[in-house]
Design an enzyme around this catalytic site. Structure first.
Site, mmCIF file in Angstrom:
data_model
loop_
_atom_site.group_PDB
_atom_site.id
_atom_site.type_symbol
_atom_site.label_atom_id
_atom_site.label_comp_id
_atom_site.label_asym_id
_atom_site.label_seq_id
_atom_site.Cartn_x
_atom_site.Cartn_y
_atom_site.Cartn_z
ATOM 1 N N GLY A 470 0.812 -1.207 0.000
ATOM 2 C CA GLY A 470 0.000 0.000 0.000
ATOM 3 C C GLY A 470 0.842 1.252 0.000
ATOM 4 O O GLY A 470 0.316 2.362 0.079
ATOM 5 N N GLY A 512 12.797 -0.211 2.299
ATOM 6 C CA GLY A 512 12.240 -0.731 1.064
ATOM 7 C C GLY A 512 12.355 0.184 -0.127
ATOM 8 O O GLY A 512 12.889 -0.193 -1.175
ATOM 9 N N ALA A 513 11.844 1.405 -0.017
ATOM 10 C CA ALA A 513 11.785 2.296 -1.174
ATOM 11 C C ALA A 513 13.174 2.626 -1.698
ATOM 12 O O ALA A 513 13.440 2.517 -2.901
ATOM 13 C CB ALA A 513 11.040 3.575 -0.800
ATOM 14 N N ARG A 616 15.983 12.432 -0.607
ATOM 15 C CA ARG A 616 15.166 12.794 -1.780
ATOM 16 C C ARG A 616 13.811 12.102 -1.687
ATOM 17 O O ARG A 616 13.730 10.890 -1.451
ATOM 18 C CB ARG A 616 15.892 12.364 -3.057
ATOM 19 C CG ARG A 616 15.056 12.513 -4.317
ATOM 20 C CD ARG A 616 15.883 12.190 -5.548
ATOM 21 N NE ARG A 616 16.773 13.304 -5.878
ATOM 22 C CZ ARG A 616 17.923 13.169 -6.542
ATOM 23 N NH1 ARG A 616 18.345 11.962 -6.910
ATOM 24 N NH2 ARG A 616 18.658 14.231 -6.818
ATOM 25 N N ASN A 619 8.372 10.399 -4.534
ATOM 26 C CA ASN A 619 7.046 10.770 -5.011
ATOM 27 C C ASN A 619 6.340 11.488 -3.864
ATOM 28 O O ASN A 619 5.875 10.851 -2.922
ATOM 29 C CB ASN A 619 6.251 9.531 -5.438
ATOM 30 C CG ASN A 619 4.893 9.880 -6.032
ATOM 31 O OD1 ASN A 619 4.177 10.722 -5.506
ATOM 32 N ND2 ASN A 619 4.529 9.218 -7.112
ATOM 33 N N PRO A 620 6.270 12.816 -3.896
ATOM 34 C CA PRO A 620 5.726 13.561 -2.759
ATOM 35 C C PRO A 620 4.293 13.193 -2.397
ATOM 36 O O PRO A 620 3.937 13.217 -1.215
ATOM 37 C CB PRO A 620 5.815 15.023 -3.228
ATOM 38 C CG PRO A 620 6.891 15.030 -4.264
ATOM 39 C CD PRO A 620 6.801 13.707 -4.948
ATOM 40 N N GLY A 692 8.177 5.868 5.692
ATOM 41 C CA GLY A 692 7.042 5.046 6.105
ATOM 42 C C GLY A 692 6.907 4.874 7.604
ATOM 43 O O GLY A 692 5.803 4.701 8.122
ATOM 44 N N GLU A 693 8.034 4.897 8.314
ATOM 45 C CA GLU A 693 7.996 4.712 9.763
ATOM 46 C C GLU A 693 8.296 6.008 10.517
ATOM 47 O O GLU A 693 7.859 6.193 11.644
ATOM 48 C CB GLU A 693 8.970 3.610 10.158
ATOM 49 C CG GLU A 693 8.536 2.270 9.572
ATOM 50 C CD GLU A 693 9.530 1.151 9.807
ATOM 51 O OE1 GLU A 693 10.723 1.330 9.501
ATOM 52 O OE2 GLU A 693 9.113 0.092 10.286
#
Length: 733
Positions: A470, A512-513, A616, A619-620, A692-693
């Site tokens: 997600g 991850g990203a 960086r 994707n904002p 994410g965290e």
């Protein structure tokens, strides 16, 4: 591709596609129902049977007898799997408890049987006919009671204890000091999609369509558990309806689906119902934390001590709640300790930002309390104790650290200068207060691989076992490939979540990203080299833009390199030791405004702001979504989320979404997110990190501090429910 020196100028820096707030490319599949989740692979087979898991009715002991005869005779039943007939099973490297229990029971609702039938209703009905007799043993279910028996944990990636200078002497000599204890509760995963799997055997090879964040880890652990070679296991998990760490490791559903399919000689699907998610899978363990801070009267911290106690099953590990304290604030004399108690509760393990989430729930209240003792503004106190180097290893600087800028920009944007003394701002029946807390989470990286295919039409397909929980993995991977190959994002196809694809970093740990896109970048750079060579262009000077490759005065369509076929390359990003030379971390400042009902003690969050520095931003739009989702979890952690432990029987009582209270839309106010401009050349070729965290770490404390500012009531025991506030409310005028 080896990444062992800081990134220089590279194709990603053009940021024509990367860094743009593009819509999710998987969005149309999700809203039209064409995205396959684990329980929904109806086109794989029309003959799937249904499995219903039976969980142990005790928390500690043995199965004396289990009678499945009535269930086996029930309508539609195809098989009943127990430890008695499942064959010899191993245990996954990532699992603390066995995924199929018996005769020994390690925790409540440990799976002890699977009933397989033609329909779900038949399987559930037959499961009620299974008769189990237990021999119950005395268990350990209370962290408070077992705390005196807690030991120093050995092994693991995080040392149990650290020390710099002479903490005890410095703390004793401090002009101003704080010594307080804080508690955080057990918390449950509450993702929308339950743990679910569909398994099918083809000879001696099993394919499991499942919901799993880490495909390579999962494949290995399925093989270890079933006792078969890893090349006989395939995991497929292209879409995941939320994970938050609960799906990092293979769970009961995957293993029992495979065992059920073998026994029934049919494909079998298994989904864990909500009580099993709480008691059978993993959860965030409760902690007790003692924090001591000593400072000079000017606000300079001289002594910082943080001790944490948590519990887990035998063989498990601690909740690493002290790790942010080792890095976040300056202070010459330092001490951190973790102690682990053995508890016979369900397995404690990773839940979004393990360690920092409960650790900062305590630390950031302590910092607020210390600022009050000093008579300092809480923002200025944090700024006063900023550090640009690892406080435990001063020779190691942070690669990027804009923590102070996060605080200053956040304070200005939030209107922090309008904050008043506690209890002095009212809006009708509501007492209004503002709170602040730091956000901190490390930015680790992991090896990650990908395969890139170029066809004659100039389309590029990316294949990697990276997952999308997600978070938007499909889109940022497509953006990476498009940027590197000089294509529009519409010319990129992304295939994820299949163990037949190259192994990636997976989704977890906030790695991850950055890691997965870096792996895709590595594959695309190799593809560029092959393409340029085939087109007889100089790979070193070739430019890729607008679907063409140009060099030396020539410009050729990208697809011409593939001709009538395909060019297929594979590569992985492998990281050197830059993270040892410099500390890679992400930072934020979280601000919250709350209203507390002066009659009832009810708390309502009115507005929230997070200012983040996280490398960086790929994707904002997606990054903002990650942040506000994490901030929402922070509201739950602050105000409502708590697994209630039955310390006599050893289970979580409120094991469904009726009793375990997560925030809903009505609980969430205006949320604003600001990302500082940052590109970290030490992190990866993408110069990114993760968010994410980060968006969760510190948020509960910001809310707790706002409640104190509103009411003067200081609560050190989460969640901050109204009965903990109401007794200290000021007299109603």
């Amino acid at each position: 591709m080896k990444f062992d020196t800081p990134a220089g100028q590279n194709p990603i820096d053009a940021m024509r596609v990367v860094g743009q707030p593009l819509d999710r490319i998987d969005g149309p599949h999700k809203v039209t129902g064409t995205a396959h989740y684990a329980y929904e692979w109806h086109d794989v087979t029309e003959r799937a049977a249904y499995g219903h898991v039976i969980g142990a009715g005790i928390a500690k002991g043995r199965i004396a007898s289990i009678d499945t005869s009535a269930a086996e005779r029930a309508p539609g039943v195809l098989a009943v799997v127990t430890a008695q007939n499942a064959g010899k099973l191993g245990k996954g490297r990532m699992n603390t408890a066995h995924l199929l229990g018996g005769p020994e029971i390690q925790h409540y609702h440990q799976a002890i049987a699977l009933v397989v039938a033609e329909t779900f209703e038949q399987a559930r009905a037959a499961a009620s006919l299974v008769r189990v007799e237990y021999r119950r043993s005395r268990g350990r279910f209370s962290l408070a009671r077992e705390k005196p028996n807690a030991i120093k944990p050995e092994g693991g990636d995080t040392p149990a204890d650290t020390a710099v200078g002479d903490f005890e002497s410095a703390f004793a000599a401090a002009e101003v000091s704080l010594d307080e204890t804080y508690t955080t509760p057990d918390q449950s995963h509450a993702m929308m999609e339950p743990m679910a799997s569909l398994a099918d055997w083809d000879g001696d090879t099993v394919t499991i369509w499942t919901s799993n964040q880490m495909i390579a880890w999962g494949k290995g652990d399925v093989a270890r558990t079933l006792g078969i070679p890893a090349d006989k296991v395939r995991l497929v998990s292209p879409y995941i309806g939320g994970g938050f760490g609960g799906k990092l490791f293979v769970r009961t559903d995957a293993v029992l689906a495979a065992l059920g399919a073998k026994a029934a000689k049919r494909p079998v699907k298994v989904a864990l119902h909500r009580p099993l998610i709480a008691n059978n899978t993993t959860h965030r363990p409760a902690t007790e934390q003692r924090i001591r801070i000593g400072a000079r009267r000017d606000g300079t911290i001289t002594a910082m001590g943080h001790e944490s106690w948590s519990g887990d099953l035998e063989g498990g590990g601690p909740e690493v709640a002290v790790q942010q304290t080792r890095l976040l604030y300056a202070g010459e004399h330092r001490m951190t300790k973790m102690r682990l108690a053995t508890l016979d509760l369900p397995e404690g393990n990773a839940m979004r930002a393990p360690g920092e989430t409960p650790g900062m729930m305590a630390l950031e209240i302590a910092m607020d309390e210390m600022a009050e003792k000093l008579g300092m503004d809480p923002v200025e106190f944090r700024i006063r104790n900023d550090t640009q180097v690892d406080p435990e290893k001063p020779e190691r600087p942070f690669s990027q650290r804009q923590f102070v800028e996060c605080l200053r920009q956040g304070a200005e944007k939030f209107g922090w200068d309008q904050r008043k003394a506690h209890g002095s701002v009212r809006d009708g029946r509501w007492l209004i207060g503002m709170g602040v807390a730091a956000g901190f989470r490390n930015a680790p990286v992991m090896k990650s691989g990908a395969r890139a295919r170029l066809d004659g039409d100039g389309r590029v397909t990316i294949e990697t076992d990276m997952t999308d929980i997600g978070t938007g993995s499909y889109t940022i991977i497509a953006q990476t490939a498009a940027e590197t190959m000089g294509l529009p994002i519409e010319a990129i196809d992304v295939k994820l979540g299949d163990s037949d694809f190259p192994a990636s970093a997976g989704s977890g740990g906030q790695w991850g990203a950055n890691s997965a896109t870096a792996g895709v970048y590595a594959a695309c750079i190799k593809l560029r080299e092959v393409v340029a060579t085939r087109l007889q262009l100089d790979p070193a000077t070739a430019e890729f833009a607008d679907g063409k490759v140009s060099a030396g005065g020539r410009s050729v369509a990208l697809g011409e390199a593939a001709g009538d076929g395909q060019i297929v390359v594979e590569d992985a990003i492998e990281f050197g030791d830059l993270d040892k030379q410099k500390q890679l971390s992400t930072f934020a400042a979280h601000f919250a405004e709350v209203g507390v009902d002066m009659h009832t003690g009810e708390t309502r969050v009115r507005r929230m702001l997070s200012v983040a520095a996280a490398g960086r931003i790929l994707n904002p739009k997606q990054a903002r979504s990650q942040m506000i989702g994490a901030m929402t979890m922070g509201v739950g952690a602050a105000l409502s989320e708590e697994l209630a432990v039955d310390t006599t029987m050893g289970f979580f009582v409120n094991h469904d979404l009726a009793g375990y209270e997560v925030p809903v839309h009505a609980d969430i106010p205006e949320q604003e997110v600001v990302f500082l401009d940052e590109a970290d050349a030490d992190s990866s070729p993408m110069k990114a990190k993760g968010v994410g965290e980060l968006g969760l770490c510190g948020v509960p404390a910001a809310i707790a501090n706002a409640i104190h500012n509103a009411t003067g009531v200081r609560v050190r025991e989460y969640p901050i429910t109204l009965e903990k506030v109401i007794g200290g409310l000021p007299d109603i005028a």
